[in-house]
Design an enzyme around this catalytic site. Structure first.
Site, PDB file in Angstrom:
ATOM      1  N   PRO A   1       3.500  88.055  47.867  1.00 57.26           N
ATOM      2  CA  PRO A   1       2.550  89.127  48.189  1.00 57.26           C
ATOM      3  C   PRO A   1       2.977  90.032  49.337  1.00 57.26           C
ATOM      4  O   PRO A   1       2.380  90.036  50.414  1.00 57.26           O
ATOM      5  CB  PRO A   1       1.278  88.356  48.519  1.00 57.26           C
ATOM      6  CG  PRO A   1       1.772  87.060  49.090  1.00 57.26           C
ATOM      7  CD  PRO A   1       3.022  86.741  48.309  1.00 57.26           C
ATOM      8  N   CYS A   2       3.976  90.851  49.090  1.00 57.17           N
ATOM      9  CA  CYS A   2       4.464  91.776  50.109  1.00 57.17           C
ATOM     10  C   CYS A   2       3.386  92.780  50.519  1.00 57.17           C
ATOM     11  O   CYS A   2       3.443  93.334  51.620  1.00 57.17           O
ATOM     12  CB  CYS A   2       5.717  92.480  49.630  1.00 57.17           C
ATOM     13  SG  CYS A   2       5.588  93.234  48.009  1.00 57.17           S
ATOM     14  N   HIS A   3       2.387  92.978  49.670  1.00 64.18           N
ATOM     15  CA  HIS A   3       1.302  93.904  50.001  1.00 64.18           C
ATOM     16  C   HIS A   3       0.480  93.408  51.186  1.00 64.18           C
ATOM     17  O   HIS A   3      -0.225  94.190  51.802  1.00 64.18           O
ATOM     18  CB  HIS A   3       0.396  94.133  48.778  1.00 64.18           C
ATOM     19  CG  HIS A   3      -0.276  92.901  48.274  1.00 64.18           C
ATOM     20  ND1 HIS A   3       0.372  91.997  47.448  1.00 64.18           N
ATOM     21  CD2 HIS A   3      -1.522  92.415  48.485  1.00 64.18           C
ATOM     22  CE1 HIS A   3      -0.469  91.000  47.171  1.00 64.18           C
ATOM     23  NE2 HIS A   3      -1.616  91.235  47.788  1.00 64.18           N
TER      24      HIS A   3
END
Length: 179
Positions: A137-139
């Site tokens: 989950p780079c967001h």
């Protein structure tokens, strides 16, 4: 071995048409929506032909759909294939996978957690190369002071804010663009 030839499949989500590529060692890539589906398909074709996903990939797709529908699933146990991923990037992705839905860290906090304080820019670059957005989950990683920061997937920051809004983690308590 998880099984399944290297292939990809497309699937519809609350944020648009996504895709996933897989191989015997795990998920090889997740493709977020693009303005033109042909762009997404072109990227996924690097991993093989379109195919029928094996059961474990169907399960991963169902969980991604759930997350993008508001479920609090961290997806941390979905296997990813780290082949070809640099060691620094792997460290960054491991920290990102530990960020729970609805929570965020800054690039600098990730840098500190991997033992490289002062490397926030390198962390951002590693996240920009993330082949598995949503699963990794780079967001959930933001710039200093809650700035959105970059996002290379989909429509960039708009996609990032939309996913953060679904998770209830809009930066600085801001409503998402879709509230």
């Amino acid at each position: 071995m998880l099984g399944g030839d290297v292939a990809y499949a497309l699937f519809d989500t609350p944020i648009g048409r996504c895709g996933v590529a897989w191989g015997a060692a795990g998920i090889r890539a997740v493709q977020l929506p693009e303005r033109a589906e042909a762009v997404a398909v072109g990227r996924l074709r690097r991993y093989g032909a379109e195919g029928e996903p094996p059961g474990w990939v169907v399960g991963a797709i169902d969980r991604m759909l759930g997350l993008l529908g508001g479920d609090r699933d961290d997806l941390a146990d979905i296997p990813v294939d780290p082949d070809g991923i640099p060691d620094f990037d792997r460290l960054v992705y491991d920290v990102a996978r530990g960020i729970a839905p609805g929570q965020t860290l800054t690039y600098g906090e990730v840098a500190a957690r991997i033992g490289h304080p002062g490397s926030a820019q390198a962390v951002g670059q590693a996240l920009g190369r993330n082949p598995y957005p949503i699963v990794v989950p780079c967001h959930r990683v933001l710039g200093a002071n809650g700035r959105v920061g970059g996002f290379s997937a989909g429509e960039g920051a708009v996609t990032k804010l939309r996913i953060l809004g679904i998770e209830g983690a809009a930066p600085n308590g801001q409503p998402s663009l879709f509230d």
